[in-house]
Design a protein around this motif. Structure first.
Motif, PDB file in Angstrom:
ATOM      1  N   ILE A 190      -1.659  11.460  -0.866  1.00  0.00           N
ATOM      2  CA  ILE A 190      -2.045  10.141  -1.364  1.00  0.00           C
ATOM      3  C   ILE A 190      -1.173   9.722  -2.546  1.00  0.00           C
ATOM      4  CG2 ILE A 190      -3.847  10.919  -2.965  1.00  0.00           C
ATOM      5  CD1 ILE A 190      -3.824   7.750  -0.742  1.00  0.00           C
ATOM      6  N   VAL A 191      -0.764  10.676  -3.364  1.00  0.00           N
ATOM      7  CA  VAL A 191       0.157  10.350  -4.460  1.00  0.00           C
ATOM      8  C   VAL A 191       1.500   9.889  -3.892  1.00  0.00           C
ATOM      9  CG1 VAL A 191       1.491  11.312  -6.373  1.00  0.00           C
ATOM     10  CG2 VAL A 191      -0.952  11.830  -6.178  1.00  0.00           C
ATOM     11  N   MET A 192       1.957  10.535  -2.822  1.00  0.00           N
ATOM     12  CA  MET A 192       3.215  10.128  -2.193  1.00  0.00           C
ATOM     13  C   MET A 192       3.106   8.738  -1.576  1.00  0.00           C
ATOM     14  SD  MET A 192       4.952  13.520  -0.484  1.00  0.00           S
ATOM     15  CE  MET A 192       3.631  13.751   0.718  1.00  0.00           C
ATOM     16  N   VAL A 193       1.947   8.414  -1.024  1.00  0.00           N
ATOM     17  CA  VAL A 193       1.747   7.082  -0.457  1.00  0.00           C
ATOM     18  C   VAL A 193       1.811   6.026  -1.551  1.00  0.00           C
ATOM     19  CG1 VAL A 193       0.035   5.560   0.615  1.00  0.00           C
ATOM     20  CG2 VAL A 193       0.455   7.839   1.565  1.00  0.00           C
ATOM     21  N   VAL A 206      15.029   8.380  -4.558  1.00  0.00           N
ATOM     22  CA  VAL A 206      15.378   9.668  -3.948  1.00  0.00           C
ATOM     23  C   VAL A 206      14.115  10.422  -3.525  1.00  0.00           C
ATOM     24  CG1 VAL A 206      16.496  11.905  -4.332  1.00  0.00           C
ATOM     25  CG2 VAL A 206      17.518   9.820  -5.283  1.00  0.00           C
ATOM     26  N   ALA A 207      13.107  10.409  -4.381  1.00  0.00           N
ATOM     27  CA  ALA A 207      11.850  11.101  -4.066  1.00  0.00           C
ATOM     28  C   ALA A 207      11.158  10.459  -2.871  1.00  0.00           C
ATOM     29  CB  ALA A 207      10.924  11.084  -5.285  1.00  0.00           C
ATOM     30  N   VAL A 208      11.180   9.138  -2.805  1.00  0.00           N
ATOM     31  CA  VAL A 208      10.565   8.432  -1.681  1.00  0.00           C
ATOM     32  C   VAL A 208      11.292   8.767  -0.379  1.00  0.00           C
ATOM     33  CG1 VAL A 208      10.131   6.156  -0.678  1.00  0.00           C
ATOM     34  CG2 VAL A 208       9.667   6.568  -3.098  1.00  0.00           C
ATOM     35  N   ALA A 209      12.618   8.783  -0.433  1.00  0.00           N
ATOM     36  CA  ALA A 209      13.401   9.106   0.761  1.00  0.00           C
ATOM     37  C   ALA A 209      13.147  10.540   1.206  1.00  0.00           C
ATOM     38  CB  ALA A 209      14.891   8.894   0.476  1.00  0.00           C
ATOM     39  N   PHE A 210      13.044  11.465   0.253  1.00  0.00           N
ATOM     40  CA  PHE A 210      12.790  12.873   0.580  1.00  0.00           C
ATOM     41  C   PHE A 210      11.448  13.028   1.294  1.00  0.00           C
ATOM     42  CE2 PHE A 210      10.847  16.964  -0.462  1.00  0.00           C
ATOM     43  CZ  PHE A 210      11.829  17.856  -0.046  1.00  0.00           C
ATOM     44  N   ALA A 211      10.443  12.274   0.866  1.00  0.00           N
ATOM     45  CA  ALA A 211       9.097  12.417   1.420  1.00  0.00           C
ATOM     46  C   ALA A 211       8.890  11.655   2.718  1.00  0.00           C
ATOM     47  CB  ALA A 211       8.063  11.960   0.392  1.00  0.00           C
ATOM     48  N   LYS A 212       9.765  10.737   3.051  1.00  0.00           N
ATOM     49  CA  LYS A 212       9.546   9.880   4.216  1.00  0.00           C
ATOM     50  C   LYS A 212       9.319  10.650   5.515  1.00  0.00           C
ATOM     51  CE  LYS A 212      11.498   6.025   6.840  1.00  0.00           C
ATOM     52  NZ  LYS A 212      12.656   5.105   7.000  1.00  0.00           N
ATOM     53  N   PRO A 213      10.051  11.729   5.810  1.00  0.00           N
ATOM     54  CA  PRO A 213       9.851  12.393   7.105  1.00  0.00           C
ATOM     55  C   PRO A 213       8.475  13.009   7.289  1.00  0.00           C
ATOM     56  CG  PRO A 213      11.973  13.014   6.150  1.00  0.00           C
ATOM     57  CD  PRO A 213      11.202  12.291   5.078  1.00  0.00           C
ATOM     58  N   PHE A 214       7.770  13.321   6.204  1.00  0.00           N
ATOM     59  CA  PHE A 214       6.508  14.058   6.347  1.00  0.00           C
ATOM     60  C   PHE A 214       5.322  13.416   5.649  1.00  0.00           C
ATOM     61  CE2 PHE A 214       8.775  15.677   2.636  1.00  0.00           C
ATOM     62  CZ  PHE A 214       7.790  15.693   1.660  1.00  0.00           C
ATOM     63  N   GLY A 233      21.316  11.273   6.836  1.00  0.00           N
ATOM     64  CA  GLY A 233      20.770  10.304   7.769  1.00  0.00           C
ATOM     65  C   GLY A 233      20.242  10.874   9.066  1.00  0.00           C
ATOM     66  N   ALA A 234      20.324  12.195   9.227  1.00  0.00           N
ATOM     67  CA  ALA A 234      19.891  12.818  10.485  1.00  0.00           C
ATOM     68  C   ALA A 234      18.379  12.884  10.617  1.00  0.00           C
ATOM     69  CB  ALA A 234      20.478  14.235  10.589  1.00  0.00           C
ATOM     70  N   SER A 235      17.665  12.689   9.513  1.00  0.00           N
ATOM     71  CA  SER A 235      16.197  12.770   9.567  1.00  0.00           C
ATOM     72  C   SER A 235      15.588  11.681  10.433  1.00  0.00           C
ATOM     73  CB  SER A 235      15.614  12.678   8.150  1.00  0.00           C
ATOM     74  OG  SER A 235      15.938  11.432   7.548  1.00  0.00           O
ATOM     75  N   GLU A 236      16.339  10.616  10.707  1.00  0.00           N
ATOM     76  CA  GLU A 236      15.841   9.521  11.528  1.00  0.00           C
ATOM     77  C   GLU A 236      16.147   9.714  13.010  1.00  0.00           C
ATOM     78  OE1 GLU A 236      14.049   7.122  10.373  1.00  0.00           O
ATOM     79  OE2 GLU A 236      14.290   7.437   8.221  1.00  0.00           O
ATOM     80  N   TRP A 237      16.900  10.750  13.346  1.00  0.00           N
ATOM     81  CA  TRP A 237      17.255  10.965  14.747  1.00  0.00           C
ATOM     82  C   TRP A 237      16.031  11.350  15.562  1.00  0.00           C
ATOM     83  CZ3 TRP A 237      22.175  14.565  14.138  1.00  0.00           C
ATOM     84  CH2 TRP A 237      23.185  13.824  13.499  1.00  0.00           C
ATOM     85  N   LYS A 238      16.078  11.016  16.838  1.00  0.00           N
ATOM     86  CA  LYS A 238      15.009  11.421  17.740  1.00  0.00           C
ATOM     87  C   LYS A 238      14.925  12.943  17.797  1.00  0.00           C
ATOM     88  CE  LYS A 238      15.281   7.331  20.722  1.00  0.00           C
ATOM     89  NZ  LYS A 238      15.477   6.824  22.099  1.00  0.00           N
ATOM     90  N   ILE A 239      13.774  13.456  18.033  1.00  0.00           N
ATOM     91  CA  ILE A 239      13.460  14.887  18.048  1.00  0.00           C
ATOM     92  C   ILE A 239      13.509  15.469  16.641  1.00  0.00           C
ATOM     93  CG2 ILE A 239      13.966  17.165  18.991  1.00  0.00           C
ATOM     94  CD1 ILE A 239      13.008  15.118  21.049  1.00  0.00           C
ATOM     95  N   VAL A 240      14.608  15.190  15.907  1.00  0.00           N
ATOM     96  CA  VAL A 240      14.723  15.699  14.540  1.00  0.00           C
ATOM     97  C   VAL A 240      13.573  15.174  13.686  1.00  0.00           C
ATOM     98  CG1 VAL A 240      16.135  15.731  12.441  1.00  0.00           C
ATOM     99  CG2 VAL A 240      17.218  15.954  14.689  1.00  0.00           C
ATOM    100  N   SER A 241      13.246  13.886  13.834  1.00  0.00           N
ATOM    101  CA  SER A 241      12.163  13.316  13.037  1.00  0.00           C
ATOM    102  C   SER A 241      10.830  13.971  13.378  1.00  0.00           C
ATOM    103  CB  SER A 241      12.075  11.810  13.268  1.00  0.00           C
ATOM    104  OG  SER A 241      11.699  11.515  14.603  1.00  0.00           O
ATOM    105  N   LEU A 242      10.633  14.288  14.646  1.00  0.00           N
ATOM    106  CA  LEU A 242       9.399  14.954  15.068  1.00  0.00           C
ATOM    107  C   LEU A 242       9.305  16.349  14.452  1.00  0.00           C
ATOM    108  CD1 LEU A 242       6.883  14.744  16.945  1.00  0.00           C
ATOM    109  CD2 LEU A 242       8.280  15.805  18.724  1.00  0.00           C
ATOM    110  N   ALA A 286       7.377  20.142  10.213  1.00  0.00           N
ATOM    111  CA  ALA A 286       7.832  21.081   9.183  1.00  0.00           C
ATOM    112  C   ALA A 286       7.327  20.653   7.814  1.00  0.00           C
ATOM    113  CB  ALA A 286       9.357  21.161   9.188  1.00  0.00           C
ATOM    114  N   GLY A 287       7.410  19.358   7.532  1.00  0.00           N
ATOM    115  CA  GLY A 287       6.923  18.858   6.249  1.00  0.00           C
ATOM    116  C   GLY A 287       5.420  19.001   6.107  1.00  0.00           C
ATOM    117  N   ALA A 288       4.682  18.781   7.199  1.00  0.00           N
ATOM    118  CA  ALA A 288       3.232  18.961   7.154  1.00  0.00           C
ATOM    119  C   ALA A 288       2.885  20.408   6.828  1.00  0.00           C
ATOM    120  CB  ALA A 288       2.617  18.552   8.490  1.00  0.00           C
ATOM    121  N   CYS A 289       3.598  21.342   7.464  1.00  0.00           N
ATOM    122  CA  CYS A 289       3.376  22.772   7.171  1.00  0.00           C
ATOM    123  C   CYS A 289       3.716  23.080   5.716  1.00  0.00           C
ATOM    124  CB  CYS A 289       4.215  23.638   8.108  1.00  0.00           C
ATOM    125  SG  CYS A 289       3.689  23.600   9.832  1.00  0.00           S
TER     126      CYS A 289
END
Length: 356
Positions: free
Chosen positions: A33-36, A57-65, A235-244, A249-252
């Motif tokens: 919730i703090v990240m949101v 930078v912090a927002v971008a780092f947290a975006k995938p998870f 920029g690879a974090s937005e790729w298909k499969i990689v984002s999934l 990984a971020g949730a874990c």
């Protein structure tokens, strides 16, 4: 508002009869919730200022998870209640969120209506308000979507879980873009919610291992942080499969972080935020927007990164202050569903207890 049911657990999914909260779940929810709030605060400040700051930078780092973890945790305790009768299930999982959506979308419109009317007309404002019940409004899309996830999961119980998971993963990978938030976010997020429901025992097992082997958990977190940061930077974090993969990984990683914080009894404020995450989610837009406007118009702080950080902090603390003020001013209906809006008997609120 009564905290959502995070029940004490050890060695797998908790028993339905348990009546205590899990400490690490509240820590994980607090981080989320703090990240949101941080995301909305930082991007709002940067959009208004026309430049970016160090918080970007912090927002971008947290975006995938950031949202994958929130949705995964939202589905984590569903196995305990999915067999309830439909009346009780709909009360807890649909009416509950619908009530707060209606209340708070009305409040948000109350603040934004004059600006909308100035840009168009009051008739258009009324139509836009009605449209918000079809197209989720602003920051409230999360609680608009959750009831849909809960109902879909219960309705598809007889469908092979693996088939549902594969379809959900395919939808995330397909990058559906219809322009309708409910459809697009459903396709992008349902796989994480359903995974929380389907793989709950494994999530609790992960937490147990992190609690028992903190040094190994810290090494794994460091490795994940480097990989996540590297993929985001290139920029690879937005790729298909990689984002999934990065979403899971971020949730874990957040689950592991929450477990380690709970084990050490550090950062209790994050735990408190997690216990009251829905309070923060509903109310943070008010202090966030007010602080952003004040700081940018006065120019008292020239650094955009610092402004973003202050707006984030005020967004979190201000929402909790609004909650406390509402309770003292007999306006508890803003954060607690009145008796008239329950269609099933009330439940007892869980008490926080550390997992063994």
């Amino acid at each position: 508002m009564a905290p959502s049911g995070t029940i004490a657990a050890s060695g797998g999914l908790p028993k339905a009869s348990a009546a205590a909260r899990v400490d690490w779940v509240d820590y994980a929810k607090g981080i989320c919730i703090v990240m949101v709030v941080m995301m909305h605060s930082v991007l709002g400040v940067e959009l208004a200022a026309g430049e970016t700051g160090f918080m970007h930078v912090a927002v971008a780092f947290a975006k995938p998870f950031r949202m994958p973890d929130f949705f995964l945790i939202s589905g984590l305790f569903l196995p305990l209640v999915i067999d309830r009768d439909w009346r009780t299930y709909l009360d807890r999982k649909v009416v509950h969120f619908a009530y707060f959506y209606v209340v708070w979308v009305t409040i948000q419109f109350g603040f934004k209506a004059p600006a909308f009317a100035a840009a168009a007309s009051w008739r258009d404002v009324g139509l836009l308000y009605l449209e918000s019940f079809i197209e989720p409004f602003g920051t409230l899309w999360f609680i608009y979507l959750l009831p849909i996830f809960f109902v879909v999961t219960k309705l598809t119980r007889r469908v092979p879980p693996l088939a549902i998971w594969l379809v959900a993963a395919a939808l995330e990978t397909a990058r559906i873009s219809t322009g309708w938030t409910a459809i697009d976010e459903f396709c992008a997020r349902f796989v994480y919610f359903y995974s929380g429901y389907l793989f709950a025992p494994y999530v609790f097992a992960l937490s147990d291992r992190a609690r028992k082997h903190p040094a190994l958990a810290l090494a794994a977190l460091a490795t994940w942080a480097l990989v996540n940061a590297g993929l985001v930077a290139c920029g690879a974090s937005e790729w298909k499969i990689v984002s999934l993969v990065l979403g899971f990984a971020g949730a874990c990683a957040i689950i592991t972080t929450g477990t380690l914080l709970a084990r050490a009894h550090w950062c209790n404020f994050l735990r408190f935020c997690g216990e009251h995450s829905i309070v923060i989610y509903l109310a943070f837009f008010l202090p966030m927007a007010a602080t952003r406007t004040l700081l940018l118009r006065t120019g008292i702080i020239p650094d955009i990164g610092t402004v973003s950080l202050i707006v984030t902090i005020v967004g979190v603390l201000g929402s909790l202050a609004i909650w406390q003020a509402a309770l003292r001013l007999n306006a508890g209906f803003l954060f607690e569903r009145p008796d008239a809006f329950w269609i099933a008997p009330k439940k007892a609120g869980p008490v926080l207890q550390a997992a063994e």
